[in-house]
Design an enzyme around this catalytic site. Sequence first.
Site, PDB file in Angstrom:
ATOM      1  N   GLY A 199      -2.561   1.855   5.826  1.00 19.94           N
ATOM      2  CA  GLY A 199      -3.310   1.413   4.479  1.00 19.94           C
ATOM      3  C   GLY A 199      -4.567   0.597   4.984  1.00 19.94           C
ATOM      4  N   ARG A 214      -2.188   7.890   6.590  1.00 14.60           N
ATOM      5  CA  ARG A 214      -0.791   7.567   7.205  1.00 14.60           C
ATOM      6  C   ARG A 214      -0.549   8.889   8.052  1.00 14.60           C
ATOM      7  NH1 ARG A 214       0.323   2.558   5.948  1.00 14.60           N
ATOM      8  NH2 ARG A 214       0.257   1.870   3.806  1.00 14.60           N
ATOM      9  N   ASP A 259       1.523  -1.685  12.487  1.00 13.51           N
ATOM     10  CA  ASP A 259       2.455  -1.506  13.562  1.00 13.51           C
ATOM     11  C   ASP A 259       2.820  -0.074  13.675  1.00 13.51           C
ATOM     12  OD1 ASP A 259       3.274  -1.360  10.862  1.00 13.51           O
ATOM     13  OD2 ASP A 259       5.481  -2.398  11.273  1.00 13.51           O
ATOM     14  N   THR A 302      -3.863  -5.557   9.473  1.00 16.60           N
ATOM     15  CA  THR A 302      -3.113  -5.369   8.298  1.00 16.60           C
ATOM     16  C   THR A 302      -3.089  -6.529   7.228  1.00 16.60           C
ATOM     17  OG1 THR A 302      -0.655  -5.188   7.374  1.00 16.60           O
ATOM     18  CG2 THR A 302      -0.741  -6.059   9.675  1.00 16.60           C
ATOM     19  N   ILE A 303      -3.122  -6.287   6.054  1.00 23.54           N
ATOM     20  CA  ILE A 303      -3.282  -7.439   5.110  1.00 23.54           C
ATOM     21  C   ILE A 303      -1.810  -8.093   5.221  1.00 23.54           C
ATOM     22  CG2 ILE A 303      -4.529  -6.430   3.416  1.00 23.54           C
ATOM     23  CD1 ILE A 303      -2.277  -5.763   1.655  1.00 23.54           C
ATOM     24  N   ASP A 304      -0.722  -7.307   5.694  1.00 24.11           N
ATOM     25  CA  ASP A 304       0.608  -7.913   5.699  1.00 24.11           C
ATOM     26  C   ASP A 304       0.789  -9.122   6.675  1.00 24.11           C
ATOM     27  OD1 ASP A 304       1.142  -6.117   4.021  1.00 24.11           O
ATOM     28  OD2 ASP A 304       1.894  -4.819   5.443  1.00 24.11           O
ATOM     29  N   ASP A 323       1.934  -9.041   9.613  1.00 23.25           N
ATOM     30  CA  ASP A 323       2.933  -8.737  10.303  1.00 23.25           C
ATOM     31  C   ASP A 323       3.338  -8.212  11.748  1.00 23.25           C
ATOM     32  OD1 ASP A 323       2.435  -6.288   9.673  1.00 23.25           O
ATOM     33  OD2 ASP A 323       4.405  -5.699   8.457  1.00 23.25           O
ATOM     34  N   ARG A 343       5.436 -19.586 -21.021  1.00 22.43           N
ATOM     35  CA  ARG A 343       6.229 -18.580 -20.348  1.00 22.43           C
ATOM     36  C   ARG A 343       6.606 -18.673 -18.904  1.00 22.43           C
ATOM     37  NH1 ARG A 343       2.419 -13.694 -23.161  1.00 22.43           N
ATOM     38  NH2 ARG A 343       3.737 -13.671 -25.085  1.00 22.43           N
ATOM     39  N   MET A 374       2.050  -7.908  -2.155  1.00 24.30           N
ATOM     40  CA  MET A 374       2.172  -7.026  -1.226  1.00 24.30           C
ATOM     41  C   MET A 374       2.862  -7.711   0.162  1.00 24.30           C
ATOM     42  SD  MET A 374      -0.327  -3.948  -1.180  1.00 24.30           S
ATOM     43  CE  MET A 374      -0.218  -2.606  -2.354  1.00 24.30           C
ATOM     44  N   GLY A 375       3.232  -7.015   1.292  1.00 24.43           N
ATOM     45  CA  GLY A 375       3.632  -7.766   2.656  1.00 24.43           C
ATOM     46  C   GLY A 375       4.680  -6.859   3.162  1.00 24.43           C
ATOM     47  N   ARG A 376       5.173  -5.535   2.554  1.00 22.60           N
ATOM     48  CA  ARG A 376       6.404  -4.894   3.374  1.00 22.60           C
ATOM     49  C   ARG A 376       7.457  -6.000   3.448  1.00 22.60           C
ATOM     50  NH1 ARG A 376       6.411   0.023   3.467  1.00 22.60           N
ATOM     51  NH2 ARG A 376       8.075   0.159   4.731  1.00 22.60           N
ATOM     52  N   GLU A 386       6.926  -8.131  -2.281  1.00 22.70           N
ATOM     53  CA  GLU A 386       7.697  -6.805  -2.763  1.00 22.70           C
ATOM     54  C   GLU A 386       8.831  -6.686  -1.792  1.00 22.70           C
ATOM     55  OE1 GLU A 386       4.675  -3.982  -1.731  1.00 22.70           O
ATOM     56  OE2 GLU A 386       4.605  -4.446   0.479  1.00 22.70           O
ATOM     57  N   ARG A 436       7.467 -12.775 -17.958  1.00 25.26           N
ATOM     58  CA  ARG A 436       6.489 -11.861 -17.705  1.00 25.26           C
ATOM     59  C   ARG A 436       6.276 -11.588 -16.163  1.00 25.26           C
ATOM     60  NH1 ARG A 436       7.196 -11.151 -22.673  1.00 25.26           N
ATOM     61  NH2 ARG A 436       5.445 -11.051 -24.177  1.00 25.26           N
ATOM     62  N   GLN A 438      -5.252  -6.435  -4.006  1.00 26.55           N
ATOM     63  CA  GLN A 438      -5.153  -7.085  -2.945  1.00 26.55           C
ATOM     64  C   GLN A 438      -5.758  -6.528  -1.557  1.00 26.55           C
ATOM     65  OE1 GLN A 438      -0.569  -8.706  -2.415  1.00 26.55           O
ATOM     66  NE2 GLN A 438      -1.144  -6.942  -3.907  1.00 26.55           N
ATOM     67  N   ARG A 439      -6.061  -5.323  -1.423  1.00 26.05           N
ATOM     68  CA  ARG A 439      -6.618  -4.497  -0.561  1.00 26.05           C
ATOM     69  C   ARG A 439      -7.989  -4.253  -0.603  1.00 26.05           C
ATOM     70  NH1 ARG A 439      -2.220  -0.164   1.169  1.00 26.05           N
ATOM     71  NH2 ARG A 439      -3.759   1.089   0.998  1.00 26.05           N
TER      72      ARG A 439
HETATM   73  O1  F6P Z   1       0.903  -2.388   4.954  1.00 21.31           O
HETATM   74  C1  F6P Z   1      -0.167  -2.661   3.933  1.00 21.31           C
HETATM   75  C2  F6P Z   1       0.295  -2.204   2.680  1.00 21.31           C
HETATM   76  O2  F6P Z   1      -0.462  -2.559   1.634  1.00 21.31           O
HETATM   77  C3  F6P Z   1       1.628  -2.889   2.270  1.00 21.31           C
HETATM   78  O3  F6P Z   1       1.583  -4.311   1.920  1.00 21.31           O
HETATM   79  C4  F6P Z   1       2.265  -2.029   1.238  1.00 21.31           C
HETATM   80  O4  F6P Z   1       3.786  -2.186   1.042  1.00 21.31           O
HETATM   81  C5  F6P Z   1       1.865  -0.639   1.656  1.00 21.31           C
HETATM   82  O5  F6P Z   1       0.688  -0.909   2.524  1.00 21.31           O
HETATM   83  C6  F6P Z   1       1.142   0.403   0.710  1.00 21.31           C
HETATM   84  O6  F6P Z   1       0.974   1.456   1.017  1.00 21.31           O
HETATM   85  P1  F6P Z   1       0.280   2.817   0.659  1.00 21.31           P
HETATM   86  O7  F6P Z   1      -1.010   2.500   0.625  1.00 21.31           O
HETATM   87  O8  F6P Z   1       0.685   3.947   1.556  1.00 21.31           O
HETATM   88  O9  F6P Z   1       0.773   2.878  -0.776  1.00 21.31           O
END
Ligand code: F6P
Length: 343
Positions: free
Chosen positions: A11, A73, A105, A127-129, A131, A164, A171-173, A223, A267, A275-276
């Site tokens: 990503g 990917r 990773d 990675t934005i995650d 992780d 509300r 995100m973050g896997r 997520e 909601r 985010q990316r």
């Molecule tokens: O690993 C970065 C990330 O943005 C995750 O947070 C998210 O689940 C995933 O990539 C989304 O991936 P794609 O770009 O393949 O939809």
Amino acid sequence: MARYGILTSGGDCPGLNAVIRGTVLQGQTVHGQEFVGFRDGFFGLVHGDVRTLDRPVVRGISQQGGTILGTSRYGPYTEPDGGAQNITAVLDRLAIDGVIAVGGDGTMAAANRLMNDGVPVVGVPKTIDNDLRATDYTFGFNTAVEIATEAVDRLRTTGNSHTRCMVLEVMGRHAGWIAMYAGVAAGAHAILIPERPESLEQICEWVTSVRRRGRSPMVVVAEGFTLPDMPEAYSRGGRDGFDRPRLGGVADVLAPLIEERTGIETRATILGYIQRGGVPSAWDRVLGTRFGQAVSDLVADGGWGEMVALRGTDIVRVPFSAAVGNIKNVPIEYYNGARAVFG
Ligand code: F6P
């Protein structure tokens, strides 16, 4: 003159261009290295699709989001053209002495396999995650947190106006870093992360207590979060190029459940790719530049099979094996500390 190929894989992530620029500047100025860029991650490596990378090309790119090289990917062992033998032939044909792989990773695992099969590769963690093991932070995370924090701030004003409950999915896997940081920064009333399943009863208790104080509840959910009866993280189907389920959509499950149980209008918002995208924060540009400069030094020293990493405020070198395998999760004590004041 030594000549290296850079690829960005997985990503995209704010700060990738700062890495590319930092590598090229350091390489040309300090070590007399030459660079090419592989287009679209490992796809470009497998198919020998390259573009020149020199100072004019990288001028002024640190502040640009995304990657000027493109990403995918696509795995380096993808049939029918992939594999170490073919990649070695591509590198020979293009007179490239080694590969600099910038990725998360999945990318580091692929790079490790290539290295074991005799292809000279080094890594830069991305990675934005946040992780990835063996590095305290990855670039891109800081920008994602800033964007997610702003999203919570904005949701709170509309939530307050309508009294509300607002649920924001980030995100973050399978790691809750973005949710934790954005949630704490914006004062969310509950933060839900994959590292710690929470029951619907508990979530509704927090939401109800916020409402009892006359406030509008704000829930941030990662997520990858699961309720105790969910066998795995919510996915609307489909797998990514590294054959992992595509996550996303748990907020749409959670919001109606909260509304039904508490009677509070709720909601859901899924922040998604916002985010990316876009301009990297100053912090991510600095980290990306430092990683780029350090990886040029690493290849100059012949450190194949290693990845640059951040430890404290220092840039260090670690073997791929330290980074691949398990992910880096939010420590449970850290989560519990924040959790003590939820509701
Ligand atoms: O690993 C970065 C990330 O943005 C995750 O947070 C998210 O689940 C995933 O990539 C989304 O991936 P794609 O770009 O393949 O939809």
